[in-house]
Design an enzyme around this catalytic site. Structure first.
Site, PDB file in Angstrom:
ATOM      1  N   SER A 108      -4.988 -10.002   2.321  1.00  0.00           N
ATOM      2  CA  SER A 108      -3.783 -10.591   1.727  1.00  0.00           C
ATOM      3  C   SER A 108      -3.966 -12.091   1.567  1.00  0.00           C
ATOM      4  O   SER A 108      -4.752 -12.716   2.289  1.00  0.00           O
ATOM      5  CB  SER A 108      -2.588 -10.346   2.646  1.00  0.00           C
ATOM      6  OG  SER A 108      -1.471 -11.107   2.225  1.00  0.00           O
TER       7      SER A 108
ATOM      8  N   TYR B  93       1.101 -10.353  11.321  1.00  0.00           N
ATOM      9  CA  TYR B  93       0.553  -9.770  10.081  1.00  0.00           C
ATOM     10  C   TYR B  93      -0.534 -10.667   9.492  1.00  0.00           C
ATOM     11  O   TYR B  93      -1.646 -10.213   9.181  1.00  0.00           O
ATOM     12  CB  TYR B  93       1.691  -9.580   9.084  1.00  0.00           C
ATOM     13  CG  TYR B  93       1.266  -9.092   7.717  1.00  0.00           C
ATOM     14  CD1 TYR B  93       1.076  -7.733   7.472  1.00  0.00           C
ATOM     15  CD2 TYR B  93       1.072  -9.993   6.663  1.00  0.00           C
ATOM     16  CE1 TYR B  93       0.696  -7.288   6.213  1.00  0.00           C
ATOM     17  CE2 TYR B  93       0.692  -9.550   5.410  1.00  0.00           C
ATOM     18  CZ  TYR B  93       0.510  -8.192   5.189  1.00  0.00           C
ATOM     19  OH  TYR B  93       0.126  -7.755   3.946  1.00  0.00           O
TER      20      TYR B  93
HETATM   21  P1  NAD Z   1       3.154   0.388   1.189  1.00  0.00           P
HETATM   22  O1  NAD Z   1       4.189   0.443   2.234  1.00  0.00           O
HETATM   23  O2  NAD Z   1       3.402   1.150  -0.041  1.00  0.00           O
HETATM   24  O3  NAD Z   1       1.759   0.857   1.792  1.00  0.00           O
HETATM   25  C1  NAD Z   1       1.419   0.703   3.142  1.00  0.00           C
HETATM   26  C2  NAD Z   1       1.001   2.058   3.659  1.00  0.00           C
HETATM   27  O4  NAD Z   1       0.418   1.888   4.949  1.00  0.00           O
HETATM   28  C3  NAD Z   1       2.149   3.034   3.859  1.00  0.00           C
HETATM   29  O5  NAD Z   1       2.410   3.779   2.705  1.00  0.00           O
HETATM   30  C4  NAD Z   1       1.632   3.906   4.990  1.00  0.00           C
HETATM   31  O6  NAD Z   1       1.134   5.121   4.494  1.00  0.00           O
HETATM   32  C5  NAD Z   1       0.478   3.128   5.580  1.00  0.00           C
HETATM   33  N1  NAD Z   1       0.652   2.985   7.024  1.00  0.00           N
HETATM   34  C6  NAD Z   1       1.397   2.076   7.683  1.00  0.00           C
HETATM   35  N2  NAD Z   1       1.316   2.304   9.009  1.00  0.00           N
HETATM   36  C7  NAD Z   1       0.494   3.380   9.161  1.00  0.00           C
HETATM   37  C8  NAD Z   1       0.009   4.100  10.286  1.00  0.00           C
HETATM   38  N3  NAD Z   1       0.353   3.768  11.551  1.00  0.00           N
HETATM   39  N4  NAD Z   1      -0.811   5.161  10.080  1.00  0.00           N
HETATM   40  C9  NAD Z   1      -1.145   5.521   8.832  1.00  0.00           C
HETATM   41  N5  NAD Z   1      -0.754   4.878   7.720  1.00  0.00           N
HETATM   42  C10 NAD Z   1       0.064   3.821   7.911  1.00  0.00           C
HETATM   43  O7  NAD Z   1       2.932  -1.161   0.859  1.00  0.00           O
HETATM   44  P2  NAD Z   1       1.772  -1.936   0.057  1.00  0.00           P
HETATM   45  O8  NAD Z   1       2.342  -3.260  -0.233  1.00  0.00           O
HETATM   46  O9  NAD Z   1       1.232  -1.119  -1.045  1.00  0.00           O
HETATM   47  O10 NAD Z   1       0.665  -2.140   1.165  1.00  0.00           O
HETATM   48  C11 NAD Z   1      -0.682  -1.740   1.022  1.00  0.00           C
HETATM   49  C12 NAD Z   1      -1.584  -2.820   1.588  1.00  0.00           C
HETATM   50  O11 NAD Z   1      -1.471  -3.986   0.784  1.00  0.00           O
HETATM   51  C13 NAD Z   1      -1.251  -3.239   3.020  1.00  0.00           C
HETATM   52  O12 NAD Z   1      -2.451  -3.408   3.747  1.00  0.00           O
HETATM   53  C14 NAD Z   1      -0.582  -4.583   2.819  1.00  0.00           C
HETATM   54  O13 NAD Z   1      -0.725  -5.409   3.949  1.00  0.00           O
HETATM   55  C15 NAD Z   1      -1.343  -5.102   1.634  1.00  0.00           C
HETATM   56  N6  NAD Z   1      -0.711  -6.207   0.909  1.00  0.00           N
HETATM   57  C16 NAD Z   1       0.472  -6.013   0.257  1.00  0.00           C
HETATM   58  C17 NAD Z   1       1.036  -7.076  -0.420  1.00  0.00           C
HETATM   59  C18 NAD Z   1       2.330  -6.937  -1.161  1.00  0.00           C
HETATM   60  O14 NAD Z   1       2.897  -7.950  -1.585  1.00  0.00           O
HETATM   61  N7  NAD Z   1       2.864  -5.739  -1.341  1.00  0.00           N
HETATM   62  C19 NAD Z   1       0.405  -8.330  -0.455  1.00  0.00           C
HETATM   63  C20 NAD Z   1      -0.804  -8.482   0.215  1.00  0.00           C
HETATM   64  C21 NAD Z   1      -1.351  -7.405   0.879  1.00  0.00           C
END
Ligand code: NAD
Ligand code: MG
Length: 301
Positions: A193, A206
């Site tokens: 991120s 985080y």
């Molecule tokens: P999202 O909630 O759709 O996806 C996160 C997923 O993580 C969940 O769907 C879940 O299946 C999984 N998860 C969480 N805890 C878990 C556990 N204990 N066991 C198994 N699975 C688990 O949200 P997203 O934004 O698509 O996130 C995906 C990745 O992108 C993450 O690593 C997040 O940190 C990263 N990210 C997101 C953003 C943003 O702005 N959305 C920015 C930077 C990084």
């Protein structure tokens, strides 16, 4: 939203490709469901066009039920890969929808529910993917949890530990389980991120895990490169997903989410997927230990 006539390869203005959304204040219990997100996010279901870049590949994606992971799963399938989807059991309804999109691309979608904070599951998820896909060429460690806390004094030991268990300890464990199966040409891609370099004051735990993911990816990439296995990372900026409404942001900040990027808007999950496709496909054969920033133009190291 992109119309059915355009896709990710259509010449278009990135400022206006998606509208600058002002999401209403909303809350879902963690981990949240894409199905209940307002407005809905674009995971490329109606727009991503494959060009055969991952034909015949077998991929395991964690957190593949929603958001960025779901967009990557849809893109990988349209590029010709079979995909195993890892997610939490309570996200089954989201996962089933993504499996349908994969199957409508005539690829296999395999469902593997389970909790990655359980260290045994970090091994069984890999073994199940191997068994059901008949091999593994691409591992995407994308699962993550993000809970905003305003004050250090309110950041509990339990939250600190669970965030590390989910975001970085699981990546170490899943990689360790997968590497013995990976043949030369295989790739690992970890989701980090912009928080790795620009930590928000509300995301101490985080952001620290995201810096660790970058560092781990660069170290492991050097270890595995001589074996022909490439490790890279993708660092999204603000992307509209359910992570943000299940306490990932202070609620009052949701209407402004992503408006501070040079593009003036949040990204949609499908805009992140091509970075994963590039890093997974052999066209990036000389790209190793890299973090691809996909953040709407915010300067990063
Ligand atoms: P999202 O909630 O759709 O996806 C996160 C997923 O993580 C969940 O769907 C879940 O299946 C999984 N998860 C969480 N805890 C878990 C556990 N204990 N066991 C198994 N699975 C688990 O949200 P997203 O934004 O698509 O996130 C995906 C990745 O992108 C993450 O690593 C997040 O940190 C990263 N990210 C997101 C953003 C943003 O702005 N959305 C920015 C930077 C990084
Ligand atoms: Mg989810």
């Amino acid at each position: 939203m992109a119309t059915q006539q355009t896709d990710q390869l259509t010449f278009q203005n990135p400022v206006t490709r998606y509208e600058s959304i002002s999401p209403p204040v909303q809350d879902q219990p963690e981990p949240g469901l894409d199905q209940d997100l307002t407005p809905q996010a674009d995971r490329g279901e109606h727009s991503y066009r494959g060009t055969g870049r991952l034909t015949g590949r077998k991929a395991l994606i964690t957190g593949a039920d929603s958001g960025i992971g779901a967009a990557v799963a849809i893109a990988f399938a349209r590029e010709g890969a079979d995909v195993a989807l890892s997610y939490l059991p309570e996200e089954e309804v989201d996962a089933l929808e993504i499996k349908e999109f994969i199957e409508s691309s005539a690829r296999r979608g395999v469902l593997i529910p389970g909790d990655l904070t359980d260290r045994e599951f970090c091994t069984t998820v890999v073994e199940q993917a191997m068994a059901e896909l008949g091999g593994l060429d691409i591992l995407v460690n994308n699962a993550g949890r993000q809970i905003a806390v305003e004050e250090l004094g309110d950041l509990t030991d339990e939250q600190w530990t669970t965030t590390f268990e989910t975001n970085i300890h699981a990546i170490y464990r899943v990689c360790k389980a997968a590497v013995p199966y990976l043949q030369p040409g295989s790739t690992i891609i970890n989701t980090t991120s912009i928080q790795a370099y620009k930590p928000s004051p509300t995301l101490l735990d985080y952001a620290a895990t995201k810096a660790a993911i970058n560092n781990f990816s660069k170290g492991l990439s050097q270890q595995l490169a001589p074996k022909g296995i490439r490790v890279n990372a993708v660092a999204p900026g603000p992307v509209w997903t359910v992570l943000q409404v299940s306490d990932g942001q202070p609620k009052e900040k949701l209407p402004e989410f992503g408006k501070n990027t040079p593009l003036g808007r949040a990204g949609q999950p499908t805009e992140v997927a091509p970075a994963f496709v590039f890093l997974a496909s052999p066209e990036s054969s000389f790209v190793i230990g890299e973090t691809l920033n996909v953040n709407g133009g915010q300067p990063s190291p």
